[in-house]
Design a protein around this motif. Structure first.
Motif, short mmCIF file in Angstrom:
data_model
loop_
_atom_site.label_atom_id
_atom_site.label_comp_id
_atom_site.label_asym_id
_atom_site.label_seq_id
_atom_site.Cartn_x
_atom_site.Cartn_y
_atom_site.Cartn_z
N VAL A 68 0.77 -1.24 -0.12
CA VAL A 68 -0.40 -0.12 -0.31
C VAL A 68 1.12 1.36 -0.07
O VAL A 68 2.17 1.27 0.48
CB VAL A 68 -0.69 0.24 1.97
N LYS A 69 0.14 1.89 -0.76
CA LYS A 69 1.41 3.93 -0.63
C LYS A 69 1.04 4.47 0.92
O LYS A 69 -0.33 4.48 1.22
CB LYS A 69 0.87 4.14 -1.57
N ALA A 70 1.54 4.77 1.36
CA ALA A 70 1.32 5.26 2.88
C ALA A 70 2.16 7.25 2.24
O ALA A 70 2.84 6.98 1.97
CB ALA A 70 2.66 5.45 3.89
N GLU A 71 1.07 7.66 3.98
CA GLU A 71 1.70 8.99 3.46
C GLU A 71 1.02 9.72 4.67
O GLU A 71 0.31 9.19 5.32
CB GLU A 71 0.62 10.11 2.07
N TYR A 72 1.77 11.16 5.06
CA TYR A 72 1.20 11.77 6.43
C TYR A 72 0.90 13.29 6.09
O TYR A 72 1.56 13.77 5.07
CB TYR A 72 3.06 11.66 6.92
N ARG A 73 0.50 13.97 6.87
CA ARG A 73 -0.69 14.78 6.35
C ARG A 73 -0.65 15.01 7.97
O ARG A 73 -1.59 15.15 8.26
CB ARG A 73 -1.34 14.65 5.86
N ALA A 74 -0.37 16.00 7.57
CA ALA A 74 -0.36 17.01 10.17
C ALA A 74 0.20 18.33 9.55
O ALA A 74 0.02 19.11 8.35
CB ALA A 74 0.76 16.99 10.04
N ALA A 75 -1.40 18.80 10.01
CA ALA A 75 -1.39 20.45 10.23
C ALA A 75 -0.74 20.74 11.36
O ALA A 75 0.42 20.58 11.91
CB ALA A 75 -2.55 20.74 10.68
#
Ligand code: BGC
Length: 326
Positions: A68-75
């Motif tokens: 699976v492709k993992a991504e990380y998005r943080a405010a």
């Protein structure tokens, strides 16, 4: 001197972003674009914070295992509108799954509903949003963990004295449940321990330092400080050291950030409650995959906690990692 110490702490705990002001609005630790029909799962923490690094490690490692492709998005900050905006941006990209650490319960209900309506599988990890349509919650059973923290603290302070609690944001159910458990245990088991203050430091290390200094001024008989969030032990430890009160006031609380572990070794922190952050990330991927396969998920999945003292500070991590030996 004080400024220098604070600067080095900020860099250590804030990953540098707090200091330099990241050019982008969000933090992104993801790799390249997804290939063809590869599934994309995104981790959305409450905001930029080193606490989430091992969560994303587990997420990334499991994603690699399952292709699976993992991504990380943080405010950038722990603010509900910012977290909502990050999730909205992710929805607009039609990803397959989102794992959220919820900064708020009600505040995330509409955006989680929007994601579900768009056919995206949503779960929560670390911090639940019980009123939302998230399919499960993976993490600590927070009321029980707060209770366990109080039980340990009662032993350390011999069942009496003034205690102050520091909390990183007052809206998240995970932190409020910890506080509830902590308070309930004191009422049941140590009526001579009094909570004299409960302060919000908004998940920020510099605010934790300031709030600790103010607490020391306002409560000269303070016996202990207990942190329900990860930045409390590092921030309060710095303040106690500056005031010459390291080891004189008991400091304990949640999470095992490197500065907290260093504090346990040096004696400024008495104990911490380590959450199974890597496991939260790993299971998030597995449960999102199960949801995509049409399996129904339990309401919550307990990842467990561990109390860390001088006795096990150098061995507990290896023990925890054995579970994921590749
Ligand atoms: C909590 C997280 C929070 C972190 C930093 C941890 O104890 O589980 O929800 O984001 O502290 O404040």
């Amino acid at each position: 001197m004080k400024k220098l110490l604070l600067l080095s702490l900020l860099t250590a705990v804030g990953g540098g972003c707090l200091l330099t002001g990241c050019s982008k609005k969000e933090e992104d630790k993801s790799g390249g674009p997804a290939k063809g029909k590869e599934k994309v799962f995104v981790m959305v923490p409450k905001g930029v914070h080193p606490y989430y690094e091992p969560c994303y490690e587990g997420f990334k490692d499991a994603a690699a295992k399952y292709g699976v492709k993992a991504e990380y998005r943080a405010a950038k900050a722990f603010e509900v509108p910012q977290e909502v905006e990050v999730i909205e941006n992710v929805i607009a990209r039609h990803v397959d799954g989102i794992a959220i650490s919820a900064l708020d319960d009600q505040g995330l209900v509409p955006v989680i509903a929007e994601a579900s309506k768009a056919g995206i599988k949503v779960i929560t990890f670390d911090a639940p949003a019980p009123s939302s349509a998230a399919l499960t919650y993976i993490g600590t059973m927070n009321e029980a963990a707060g209770y366990a923290g109080a039980e340990q603290l009662i032993k350390v302070i011999n069942g009496e004295g003034e205690v102050a609690v520091l909390q990183g944001g007052l809206g998240a159910p995970n932190l409020n449940d910890r506080y509830k458990g902590f308070e309930r245990c004191l009422k049941e088991k140590a009526p001579n321990v009094k909570i004299v203050a409960r302060e919000d430091e908004q998940g920020k290390i510099d605010m934790t330092v300031n709030k600790t200094e103010a607490l020391l001024q306002a409560h000269p008989n303070l016996k202990a400080i207990f942190g329900v969030s990860a930045e409390v032990c590092p921030g309060a430890a710095a303040a106690l050291k500056q005031q010459g009160k390291a080891g004189k006031i008991v400091l304990a609380g949640f999470d095992d950030l490197p500065d907290t572990l260093a504090g346990i070794r040096s004696g400024v922190v008495n104990f911490c409650i380590a959450q199974r952050t890597y496991k939260m990330g790993w299971l998030s991927v597995e449960k999102l995959l199960e949801a995509m396969d049409g399996k129904s998920l339990p309401k919550e999945i307990d990842t467990g906690v561990l109390i860390i003292t001088k006795d096990n500070v150098d061995t507990y991590m290896q023990d925890m990692k054995k579970e994921f030996a590749k």
